[in-house]
Design a protein around this motif. Structure first.
Motif, PDB file in Angstrom:
ATOM      1  N   UNK A   1     139.435  57.111  22.423  1.00 41.39           N
ATOM      2  CA  UNK A   1     138.675  55.912  22.754  1.00 41.39           C
ATOM      3  C   UNK A   1     138.519  55.048  21.512  1.00 41.39           C
ATOM      4  N   UNK A   2     138.324  53.750  21.730  1.00 38.77           N
ATOM      5  CA  UNK A   2     137.919  52.893  20.615  1.00 38.77           C
ATOM      6  C   UNK A   2     136.747  52.024  21.062  1.00 38.77           C
ATOM      7  N   UNK A   3     135.931  51.636  20.095  1.00 37.24           N
ATOM      8  CA  UNK A   3     134.630  51.058  20.389  1.00 37.24           C
ATOM      9  C   UNK A   3     134.399  49.766  19.609  1.00 37.24           C
ATOM     10  N   UNK A   4     133.616  48.891  20.193  1.00 34.42           N
ATOM     11  CA  UNK A   4     133.076  47.726  19.494  1.00 34.42           C
ATOM     12  C   UNK A   4     131.574  47.958  19.341  1.00 34.42           C
ATOM     13  N   UNK A   5     131.088  47.714  18.134  1.00 31.40           N
ATOM     14  CA  UNK A   5     129.684  48.025  17.840  1.00 31.40           C
ATOM     15  C   UNK A   5     129.049  46.924  17.000  1.00 31.40           C
ATOM     16  N   UNK A   6     127.746  46.923  17.024  1.00 36.84           N
ATOM     17  CA  UNK A   6     126.973  46.100  16.095  1.00 36.84           C
ATOM     18  C   UNK A   6     126.393  46.993  15.014  1.00 36.84           C
ATOM     19  N   UNK A   7     126.454  46.534  13.772  1.00 33.07           N
ATOM     20  CA  UNK A   7     125.845  47.249  12.651  1.00 33.07           C
ATOM     21  C   UNK A   7     124.965  46.279  11.875  1.00 33.07           C
ATOM     22  N   UNK A   8     124.218  46.793  10.939  1.00 30.53           N
ATOM     23  CA  UNK A   8     123.345  45.937  10.139  1.00 30.53           C
ATOM     24  C   UNK A   8     124.141  45.001   9.233  1.00 30.53           C
ATOM     25  N   UNK A   9     125.439  45.269   9.080  1.00 27.32           N
ATOM     26  CA  UNK A   9     126.288  44.414   8.248  1.00 27.32           C
ATOM     27  C   UNK A   9     127.266  43.582   9.069  1.00 27.32           C
ATOM     28  N   UNK A  10     127.138  43.635  10.391  1.00 29.40           N
ATOM     29  CA  UNK A  10     128.039  42.854  11.222  1.00 29.40           C
ATOM     30  C   UNK A  10     128.788  43.712  12.218  1.00 29.40           C
ATOM     31  N   UNK A  11     129.668  43.097  13.003  1.00 25.08           N
ATOM     32  CA  UNK A  11     130.402  43.835  14.047  1.00 25.08           C
ATOM     33  C   UNK A  11     131.406  44.811  13.458  1.00 25.08           C
ATOM     34  N   UNK A  12     131.635  45.906  14.169  1.00 22.65           N
ATOM     35  CA  UNK A  12     132.578  46.924  13.726  1.00 22.65           C
ATOM     36  C   UNK A  12     133.396  47.413  14.914  1.00 22.65           C
ATOM     37  N   UNK A  13     134.677  47.692  14.645  1.00 21.09           N
ATOM     38  CA  UNK A  13     135.546  48.334  15.620  1.00 21.09           C
ATOM     39  C   UNK A  13     135.962  49.675  15.033  1.00 21.09           C
ATOM     40  N   UNK A  14     135.773  50.736  15.785  1.00 16.84           N
ATOM     41  CA  UNK A  14     136.124  52.073  15.306  1.00 16.84           C
ATOM     42  C   UNK A  14     136.657  52.881  16.465  1.00 16.84           C
ATOM     43  N   UNK A  15     137.178  54.059  16.195  1.00 15.55           N
ATOM     44  CA  UNK A  15     137.879  54.809  17.231  1.00 15.55           C
ATOM     45  C   UNK A  15     137.713  56.305  17.039  1.00 15.55           C
ATOM     46  N   UNK A  16     138.085  57.024  18.093  1.00 18.88           N
ATOM     47  CA  UNK A  16     138.080  58.484  18.052  1.00 18.88           C
ATOM     48  C   UNK A  16     139.344  58.970  18.751  1.00 18.88           C
ATOM     49  N   UNK A  17     140.262  59.533  17.977  1.00 20.09           N
ATOM     50  CA  UNK A  17     141.484  60.090  18.531  1.00 20.09           C
ATOM     51  C   UNK A  17     141.229  61.535  18.915  1.00 20.09           C
ATOM     52  N   UNK A  18     141.689  61.938  20.094  1.00 16.55           N
ATOM     53  CA  UNK A  18     141.483  63.300  20.547  1.00 16.55           C
ATOM     54  C   UNK A  18     142.160  64.313  19.640  1.00 16.55           C
ATOM     55  N   UNK A  19     141.626  65.522  19.587  1.00 13.43           N
ATOM     56  CA  UNK A  19     142.177  66.578  18.741  1.00 13.43           C
ATOM     57  C   UNK A  19     143.622  66.869  19.129  1.00 13.43           C
ATOM     58  N   UNK A  20     144.511  66.853  18.145  1.00 12.54           N
ATOM     59  CA  UNK A  20     145.906  67.169  18.370  1.00 12.54           C
ATOM     60  C   UNK A  20     146.707  66.065  19.021  1.00 12.54           C
ATOM     61  N   UNK A  21     146.115  64.892  19.235  1.00 11.34           N
ATOM     62  CA  UNK A  21     146.833  63.811  19.895  1.00 11.34           C
ATOM     63  C   UNK A  21     147.736  63.062  18.916  1.00 11.34           C
ATOM     64  N   UNK A  22     148.752  62.418  19.488  1.00  9.03           N
ATOM     65  CA  UNK A  22     149.705  61.638  18.700  1.00  9.03           C
ATOM     66  C   UNK A  22     149.383  60.152  18.817  1.00  9.03           C
ATOM     67  N   UNK A  23     150.305  59.326  18.296  1.00 11.17           N
ATOM     68  CA  UNK A  23     150.237  57.861  18.415  1.00 11.17           C
ATOM     69  C   UNK A  23     149.023  57.269  17.711  1.00 11.17           C
ATOM     70  N   UNK A  24     148.651  57.838  16.549  1.00 11.12           N
ATOM     71  CA  UNK A  24     147.526  57.279  15.804  1.00 11.12           C
ATOM     72  C   UNK A  24     147.822  55.853  15.344  1.00 11.12           C
ATOM     73  N   UNK A  25     149.096  55.558  15.059  1.00  9.78           N
ATOM     74  CA  UNK A  25     149.459  54.204  14.650  1.00  9.78           C
ATOM     75  C   UNK A  25     149.183  53.191  15.742  1.00  9.78           C
ATOM     76  N   UNK A  26     149.451  53.562  16.984  1.00 11.07           N
ATOM     77  CA  UNK A  26     149.183  52.675  18.112  1.00 11.07           C
ATOM     78  C   UNK A  26     147.686  52.436  18.262  1.00 11.07           C
ATOM     79  N   UNK A  27     146.887  53.476  18.057  1.00  9.42           N
ATOM     80  CA  UNK A  27     145.436  53.319  18.148  1.00  9.42           C
ATOM     81  C   UNK A  27     144.922  52.420  17.028  1.00  9.42           C
ATOM     82  N   UNK A  28     145.454  52.577  15.829  1.00 12.46           N
ATOM     83  CA  UNK A  28     145.075  51.705  14.711  1.00 12.46           C
ATOM     84  C   UNK A  28     145.380  50.247  15.064  1.00 12.46           C
ATOM     85  N   UNK A  29     146.535  49.995  15.662  1.00 11.33           N
ATOM     86  CA  UNK A  29     146.901  48.638  16.062  1.00 11.33           C
ATOM     87  C   UNK A  29     145.905  48.076  17.071  1.00 11.33           C
ATOM     88  N   UNK A  30     145.439  48.921  17.993  1.00 11.01           N
ATOM     89  CA  UNK A  30     144.434  48.483  18.968  1.00 11.01           C
ATOM     90  C   UNK A  30     143.122  48.124  18.284  1.00 11.01           C
TER      91      UNK A  30
END
Length: 290
Positions: A119-148
């Motif tokens: 999954x990837x998320x959009x969040x609010x922080x005290x320093x502004x908006x943030x986009x972050x993600x969580x790749x499942x254990x053992x999953x591939x295609x981390x580059x594609x998730x980074x692009x997202x």
């Protein structure tokens, strides 16, 4: 135009997140993108409030229609990953999504289906908006998730009229790193004064130079071996790469992280002062870019 700054290193544990969290605290109008999707940790400091969640689908996996399957075994014989059991079931943890089984099946009993990989998320922080993600254990295609993650960060920057995206990049030189630095205006490489640190720096510089992205270097814990630190400075000078700053070995980053704060908001001391100077040097470099 939105500027992009990526902080990367040749290996994990060099202090990327320590630097990045302080940079976002000092930035006046930025979106944060945590692109270390295999081991995201910026949320531990910024305590984001998630307002948007997206499912991420990486590689497709095979599925067998038992109603059409005759058990001929051609799929299993041609699967080099041993992902098909003797009962004609697919082991999704072994399947690499190559689709050879679908190609060789004489009954058209095999198809490729999407598999949620994180999954990837959009969040609010005290320093502004943030986009972050969580790749499942053992999953591939981390580059594609980074692009997202980067794509959504760009969208947020446009929506909220931000002028910079600060990227906490993954370590190493693999696909995720390439995805993180692609299209950036400047890369800050964090290294350490060790023999392996020099080797990792050389590899990362080769990668950055290949994509013709301007780079600066920061030497973290420079005082644990000042001789190697001087060697790194000479090496960077020979490659026409600037050393934007050096940080001493200090327990302040650890104390700040335990308190859930960026170093520059946690205290005022020599370490935080050096971080501020490093940020000023980076911003000065970026302002001079077209």
């Amino acid at each position: 135009m939105v500027k992009q700054l990526a902080i990367i290193s040749g290996k994990g544990g060099t202090g990327k997140t320590t630097l990045t969290s302080s940079f976002v605290a000092l930035a006046e109008n930025a979106v944060i993108a945590d692109c270390d999707v295999d081991a995201a940790d910026m949320h531990l400091i910024l305590h984001p409030e998630i307002f948007e969640t997206h499912d991420f689908y990486g590689l497709k996996v095979a599925t067998i229609n038992k109603g059409l399957c005759t058990g001929c075994g051609k799929c299993a014989a041609n699967c080099r990953f041993a992902a098909i059991t003797k009962y004609m079931d697919i082991d999704v943890y072994k399947c690499e999504g190559c689709a050879v089984c679908e190609y060789v099946c004489p009954e058209n009993a095999i198809g490729m289906v999407e598999k949620k990989a994180g999954e990837y998320y959009c969040s609010n922080t005290r320093f502004g908006p943030m986009v972050h993600a969580k790749l499942g254990a053992g999953e591939e295609a981390s580059g594609k998730l980074v692009s997202n993650v980067k794509r959504r960060a760009h969208e947020l920057a446009s929506e909220k009229e931000k002028d910079m995206i600060i990227i906490d990049g993954p370590p190493g030189t693999g696909c995720a790193v390439i995805a993180a630095i692609t299209g950036t205006d400047l890369v800050l490489i964090v290294t350490e004064p060790t023999v392996s640190g020099i080797h990792d720096l050389e590899r990362v510089l080769l990668l950055v130079e290949h994509f013709r992205i301007p780079a600066l270097v920061c030497i973290n814990k420079y005082d644990i071996n000042e001789e190697i630190s001087r060697h790194i400075i000479d090496y960077c000078r020979g490659r026409c790469v600037g050393v934007a700053g050096s940080l001493p070995y200090d327990v302040t980053p650890l104390d700040a992280m335990v308190d859930g704060k960026a170093v520059v908001e946690y205290c005022e001391n020599e370490f935080s002062s050096r971080l501020r100077s490093l940020w000023s040097e980076v911003i000065s470099q970026m302002k001079g870019m077209p």
